[in-house]
Scaffold this active site. Structure first.
Site, PDB file in Angstrom:
ATOM      1  N   PRO A  11       0.836  -1.073  -0.013  1.00 48.64           N
ATOM      2  CA  PRO A  11      -0.034   0.104   0.000  1.00 48.64           C
ATOM      3  C   PRO A  11       0.951   1.320   0.169  1.00 48.64           C
ATOM      4  O   PRO A  11       1.872   1.144   0.455  1.00 48.64           O
ATOM      5  CB  PRO A  11      -1.012  -0.056   1.342  1.00 48.64           C
ATOM      6  N   ASN A  12       0.367   2.167  -0.667  1.00 50.67           N
ATOM      7  CA  ASN A  12       0.816   3.414  -0.888  1.00 50.67           C
ATOM      8  C   ASN A  12       2.239   3.800  -1.704  1.00 50.67           C
ATOM      9  O   ASN A  12       2.561   4.758  -2.099  1.00 50.67           O
ATOM     10  CB  ASN A  12       1.129   4.201   0.550  1.00 50.67           C
ATOM     11  N   ARG A  19       4.752  11.072  -2.482  1.00 51.82           N
ATOM     12  CA  ARG A  19       4.399  10.814  -1.352  1.00 51.82           C
ATOM     13  C   ARG A  19       5.794  11.189  -0.542  1.00 51.82           C
ATOM     14  O   ARG A  19       6.800  10.646  -0.586  1.00 51.82           O
ATOM     15  CB  ARG A  19       4.107   9.323  -0.968  1.00 51.82           C
ATOM     16  N   TYR A  24      10.816   9.006   1.062  1.00 55.34           N
ATOM     17  CA  TYR A  24      10.662   7.852   0.131  1.00 55.34           C
ATOM     18  C   TYR A  24      11.530   8.104  -1.319  1.00 55.34           C
ATOM     19  O   TYR A  24      11.542   7.386  -2.172  1.00 55.34           O
ATOM     20  CB  TYR A  24       9.273   7.498  -0.040  1.00 55.34           C
ATOM     21  N   ASN A  75       7.971  -5.404  -0.829  1.00 54.59           N
ATOM     22  CA  ASN A  75       7.822  -4.208   0.096  1.00 54.59           C
ATOM     23  C   ASN A  75       6.639  -4.194   0.310  1.00 54.59           C
ATOM     24  O   ASN A  75       5.710  -3.565  -0.672  1.00 54.59           O
ATOM     25  CB  ASN A  75       8.505  -3.023  -0.561  1.00 54.59           C
ATOM     26  N   ALA A  78       3.070  -0.748   4.705  1.00 55.17           N
ATOM     27  CA  ALA A  78       2.701  -0.802   6.160  1.00 55.17           C
ATOM     28  C   ALA A  78       2.201  -2.145   6.598  1.00 55.17           C
ATOM     29  O   ALA A  78       2.213  -2.369   7.924  1.00 55.17           O
ATOM     30  CB  ALA A  78       1.369   0.365   6.534  1.00 55.17           C
ATOM     31  N   GLU A  99      13.028  -9.110   1.978  1.00 57.89           N
ATOM     32  CA  GLU A  99      12.305  -7.742   2.245  1.00 57.89           C
ATOM     33  C   GLU A  99      12.806  -6.506   1.965  1.00 57.89           C
ATOM     34  O   GLU A  99      14.074  -6.322   2.405  1.00 57.89           O
ATOM     35  CB  GLU A  99      12.029  -7.847   3.936  1.00 57.89           C
ATOM     36  N   HIS A 101      12.789  -2.262   1.968  1.00 54.06           N
ATOM     37  CA  HIS A 101      12.014  -0.808   2.565  1.00 54.06           C
ATOM     38  C   HIS A 101      12.908   0.205   1.908  1.00 54.06           C
ATOM     39  O   HIS A 101      14.143   0.046   1.976  1.00 54.06           O
ATOM     40  CB  HIS A 101      12.033  -0.730   3.856  1.00 54.06           C
ATOM     41  N   ARG A 108      13.131   5.254  12.138  1.00 54.17           N
ATOM     42  CA  ARG A 108      11.817   5.881  12.131  1.00 54.17           C
ATOM     43  C   ARG A 108      10.885   5.432  13.527  1.00 54.17           C
ATOM     44  O   ARG A 108      11.382   4.955  14.346  1.00 54.17           O
ATOM     45  CB  ARG A 108      10.894   5.632  11.035  1.00 54.17           C
TER      46      ARG A 108
HETATM   47  C1  DHK Z   1       7.102   1.770   2.955  1.00 51.38           C
HETATM   48  C2  DHK Z   1       5.819   2.110   3.608  1.00 51.38           C
HETATM   49  O1  DHK Z   1       4.817   2.503   3.058  1.00 51.38           O
HETATM   50  C3  DHK Z   1       5.858   2.033   5.229  1.00 51.38           C
HETATM   51  O2  DHK Z   1       4.659   1.863   5.519  1.00 51.38           O
HETATM   52  C4  DHK Z   1       7.017   1.138   5.890  1.00 51.38           C
HETATM   53  C5  DHK Z   1       8.301   1.275   3.629  1.00 51.38           C
HETATM   54  C6  DHK Z   1       8.413   1.458   5.117  1.00 51.38           C
HETATM   55  C7  DHK Z   1       9.465   1.770   2.800  1.00 51.38           C
HETATM   56  O3  DHK Z   1      10.367   2.587   3.484  1.00 51.38           O
HETATM   57  O4  DHK Z   1       9.642   1.472   1.724  1.00 51.38           O
HETATM   58  O5  DHK Z   1       7.079   1.496   7.272  1.00 51.38           O
END
Ligand code: DHK
Length: 152
Positions: A11-12, A19, A24, A75, A78, A99, A101, A108
Protein backbone atom coordinates in the site's frame (compact mmCIF):
# COMPACT_ATOMS: atom_id res chain seq x y z
CA UNK A 1 13.95 -21.30 -18.28
CA UNK A 2 14.07 -19.84 -14.79
CA UNK A 3 10.80 -18.63 -13.34
CA UNK A 4 10.46 -14.86 -12.76
CA UNK A 5 11.24 -13.13 -9.50
CA UNK A 6 8.02 -11.60 -8.18
CA UNK A 7 8.64 -8.02 -7.04
CA UNK A 8 5.62 -7.14 -4.94
CA UNK A 9 4.83 -3.70 -3.56
CA UNK A 10 2.19 -2.93 -0.98
CA UNK A 11 0.00 0.00 0.00
CA UNK A 12 0.86 3.60 -0.85
CA UNK A 13 3.87 2.64 -2.95
CA UNK A 14 1.86 3.74 -6.01
CA UNK A 15 2.30 7.25 -4.54
CA UNK A 16 6.10 7.21 -4.80
CA UNK A 17 7.49 10.47 -6.13
CA UNK A 18 4.59 12.41 -4.64
CA UNK A 19 4.55 10.91 -1.18
CA UNK A 20 6.88 12.41 1.46
CA UNK A 21 9.83 12.63 -0.96
CA UNK A 22 12.20 13.51 1.91
CA UNK A 23 11.55 9.95 3.20
CA UNK A 24 10.75 7.92 0.08
CA UNK A 25 12.68 9.84 -2.60
CA UNK A 26 11.61 11.48 -5.84
CA UNK A 27 11.50 8.40 -8.09
CA UNK A 28 8.06 7.16 -9.08
CA UNK A 29 7.07 3.49 -8.91
CA UNK A 30 7.39 3.39 -12.72
CA UNK A 31 10.98 4.64 -12.35
CA UNK A 32 11.64 1.87 -9.80
CA UNK A 33 10.07 -0.70 -12.12
CA UNK A 34 12.31 0.45 -15.00
CA UNK A 35 15.44 0.23 -12.79
CA UNK A 36 14.44 -3.22 -11.55
CA UNK A 37 13.67 -4.57 -15.02
CA UNK A 38 16.95 -3.22 -16.46
CA UNK A 39 19.01 -4.66 -13.60
CA UNK A 40 17.24 -8.02 -13.76
CA UNK A 41 17.92 -8.27 -17.46
CA UNK A 42 21.66 -7.57 -16.86
CA UNK A 43 21.64 -10.44 -14.36
CA UNK A 44 19.79 -12.75 -16.75
CA UNK A 45 16.67 -12.74 -14.54
CA UNK A 46 13.09 -11.90 -15.37
CA UNK A 47 10.71 -10.12 -13.00
CA UNK A 48 7.00 -9.68 -12.53
CA UNK A 49 6.67 -6.24 -10.90
CA UNK A 50 3.35 -5.45 -9.20
CA UNK A 51 1.75 -3.10 -6.66
CA UNK A 52 -1.47 -3.34 -4.69
CA UNK A 53 -3.10 -1.37 -1.91
CA UNK A 54 -5.11 -4.47 -0.97
CA UNK A 55 -3.75 -6.95 1.59
CA UNK A 56 -5.70 -9.90 0.13
CA UNK A 57 -4.37 -9.24 -3.35
CA UNK A 58 -0.81 -9.39 -2.03
CA UNK A 59 -1.67 -12.68 -0.29
CA UNK A 60 -3.08 -14.07 -3.57
CA UNK A 61 0.07 -13.07 -5.47
CA UNK A 62 2.29 -14.70 -2.82
CA UNK A 63 0.21 -17.89 -3.12
CA UNK A 64 0.55 -17.74 -6.91
CA UNK A 65 4.33 -17.24 -6.55
CA UNK A 66 4.70 -20.67 -4.90
CA UNK A 67 4.33 -22.34 -8.30
CA UNK A 68 5.05 -19.48 -10.68
CA UNK A 69 8.09 -17.65 -9.22
CA UNK A 70 11.70 -18.47 -8.34
CA UNK A 71 11.79 -15.93 -5.49
CA UNK A 72 9.97 -12.94 -4.03
CA UNK A 73 11.16 -9.40 -3.37
CA UNK A 74 8.58 -7.81 -1.10
CA UNK A 75 8.06 -4.26 0.07
CA UNK A 76 4.78 -4.81 1.89
CA UNK A 77 4.57 -1.13 2.95
CA UNK A 78 2.66 -0.74 6.20
CA UNK A 79 1.38 -4.34 6.02
CA UNK A 80 4.95 -5.32 6.93
CA UNK A 81 4.18 -4.19 10.46
CA UNK A 82 0.66 -5.63 10.80
CA UNK A 83 -0.09 -8.56 8.50
CA UNK A 84 -0.20 -12.07 9.91
CA UNK A 85 -1.92 -13.05 6.63
CA UNK A 86 1.19 -12.04 4.67
CA UNK A 87 3.42 -13.86 7.20
CA UNK A 88 1.32 -17.03 6.73
CA UNK A 89 1.36 -16.75 2.92
CA UNK A 90 5.14 -16.28 2.86
CA UNK A 91 5.64 -19.23 5.22
CA UNK A 92 3.63 -21.43 2.85
CA UNK A 93 5.37 -20.18 -0.28
CA UNK A 94 8.64 -22.03 0.43
CA UNK A 95 10.59 -19.54 -1.67
CA UNK A 96 13.52 -17.23 -0.95
CA UNK A 97 12.07 -13.89 0.13
CA UNK A 98 13.92 -10.58 0.35
CA UNK A 99 12.22 -7.87 2.39
CA UNK A 100 12.93 -4.39 1.03
CA UNK A 101 12.12 -0.94 2.36
CA UNK A 102 13.11 2.32 0.74
CA UNK A 103 13.56 4.05 4.08
CA UNK A 104 15.55 2.86 7.09
CA UNK A 105 12.58 1.79 9.18
CA UNK A 106 14.81 1.50 12.28
CA UNK A 107 15.43 5.27 12.25
CA UNK A 108 11.70 5.90 12.23
CA UNK A 109 8.69 5.36 14.54
CA UNK A 110 8.78 2.34 16.85
CA UNK A 111 5.76 0.78 15.18
CA UNK A 112 7.90 0.37 12.05
CA UNK A 113 10.51 -1.66 13.94
CA UNK A 114 8.32 -4.77 14.05
CA UNK A 115 8.11 -6.82 10.86
CA UNK A 116 5.95 -9.85 10.08
CA UNK A 117 8.03 -10.39 6.94
CA UNK A 118 11.55 -10.58 8.47
CA UNK A 119 11.05 -13.94 10.27
CA UNK A 120 10.31 -15.64 6.94
CA UNK A 121 12.81 -13.66 4.84
CA UNK A 122 16.17 -14.80 3.56
CA UNK A 123 17.38 -11.23 3.98
CA UNK A 124 16.29 -7.67 4.70
CA UNK A 125 17.43 -4.47 2.96
CA UNK A 126 16.33 -1.02 4.08
CA UNK A 127 17.47 2.57 3.82
CA UNK A 128 18.98 2.56 0.31
CA UNK A 129 15.97 3.84 -1.62
CA UNK A 130 15.25 2.08 -4.94
CA UNK A 131 18.83 0.71 -4.98
CA UNK A 132 17.63 -1.71 -2.31
CA UNK A 133 15.56 -3.55 -4.93
CA UNK A 134 18.67 -3.95 -7.10
CA UNK A 135 20.68 -5.20 -4.11
CA UNK A 136 17.91 -7.73 -3.48
CA UNK A 137 18.19 -8.95 -7.08
CA UNK A 138 21.98 -9.30 -6.70
CA UNK A 139 21.52 -11.32 -3.51
CA UNK A 140 18.90 -13.56 -5.08
CA UNK A 141 21.00 -14.10 -8.21
CA UNK A 142 23.81 -15.45 -6.03
CA UNK A 143 21.42 -17.55 -3.95
CA UNK A 144 19.59 -19.00 -6.97
CA UNK A 145 22.91 -19.88 -8.62
CA UNK A 146 24.04 -21.66 -5.44
CA UNK A 147 20.80 -23.58 -4.93
CA UNK A 148 18.42 -23.61 -7.90
CA UNK A 149 14.74 -23.65 -6.89
CA UNK A 150 12.97 -27.01 -6.64
CA UNK A 151 9.68 -27.52 -8.45
CA UNK A 152 6.49 -27.48 -6.38
C1 DHK B 1 7.04 1.79 3.01
C2 DHK B 1 5.90 2.09 3.70
O1 DHK B 1 4.78 2.39 3.05
C3 DHK B 1 5.88 2.14 5.16
O2 DHK B 1 4.63 1.80 5.69
C4 DHK B 1 6.96 1.27 5.78
C5 DHK B 1 8.27 1.32 3.68
C6 DHK B 1 8.30 1.58 5.16
C7 DHK B 1 9.50 1.76 2.92
O3 DHK B 1 10.38 2.40 3.49
O4 DHK B 1 9.61 1.42 1.74
O5 DHK B 1 7.00 1.48 7.17
Amino acid sequence: MQKPVYVLNGPNLNMLGLREPHIYGSETLDDVRAMVEAHASKLGLTVSFRQSNIEGELVTWIQEARAAASAIILNAGAYTHTSIAIFDALSAAELPVVEVHLSNVYRRERFRHRSFVSPVALGVICGFGPTGYLMALDGLKARLAASPPSAH
